[in-house]
Scaffold this active site. Sequence first.
Site, PDB file in Angstrom:
ATOM      1  CB  CYS A 108     -12.638  38.774  52.790  1.00 21.58           C
ATOM      2  SG  CYS A 108     -12.900  39.112  51.042  1.00 21.58           S
TER       3      CYS A 108
ATOM      4  CG  HIS B 252      -8.890  37.349  51.026  1.00 26.80           C
ATOM      5  ND1 HIS B 252     -10.136  36.974  51.482  1.00 26.80           N
ATOM      6  CD2 HIS B 252      -8.069  37.335  52.115  1.00 26.80           C
ATOM      7  CE1 HIS B 252     -10.074  36.718  52.779  1.00 26.80           C
ATOM      8  NE2 HIS B 252      -8.828  36.949  53.187  1.00 26.80           N
TER       9      HIS B 252
ATOM     10  CG  HIS C 148      -8.287  36.771  56.829  1.00 26.03           C
ATOM     11  ND1 HIS C 148      -8.244  35.969  55.721  1.00 26.03           N
ATOM     12  CD2 HIS C 148      -7.624  36.087  57.804  1.00 26.03           C
ATOM     13  CE1 HIS C 148      -7.592  34.859  55.997  1.00 26.03           C
ATOM     14  NE2 HIS C 148      -7.194  34.911  57.257  1.00 26.03           N
TER      15      HIS C 148
END
Length: 156
Positions: A70, A120, A132
């Site tokens: 990520c 994240h 993402h």
Amino acid sequence: MTAHTRPRLLSRTGVASVLTLAAFGATNLLPSGAHEAEAATVSAKALRVAASKKGAPYRYGASGPHRFDCSGLTLYSFKRAGKRLPRTAASQYNRTRHVPASSRKGGDLVFFHSRGGVYHVGIYAGSGRIWHAPKSGTVVRLERIWSRSVSYGRVG
């Protein structure tokens, strides 16, 4: 400074001083909106870079150009747009200017939070969606934001 005083300033300071001012101090003379416009351009480019990586496989610790986690995707996308970010999602959170959800724009970073902190990050694409690299076994993709425990950060 008016147009009438600029020539006198140039003649008094000399070309070398004007070039130095242009290279090192001109950003302080720009209206604050110019900084926002530059940030918007960088964010838009980073968003395009992230979208261009659609389908790239997730790999923990990878930051491109063919595999990403990520924060590796956000790091890579902004690096290609001309801005440096730290490596981890938490460090990226600490490096951005936090903006309210009502002010979020395409290219802003979206940070997902839990009790342990930021876990994240993705790049806001508009309409409640992010680009993402979700997790092992997946690929870079466009997806709806699935949590209310998010915050937004703008790269300056």
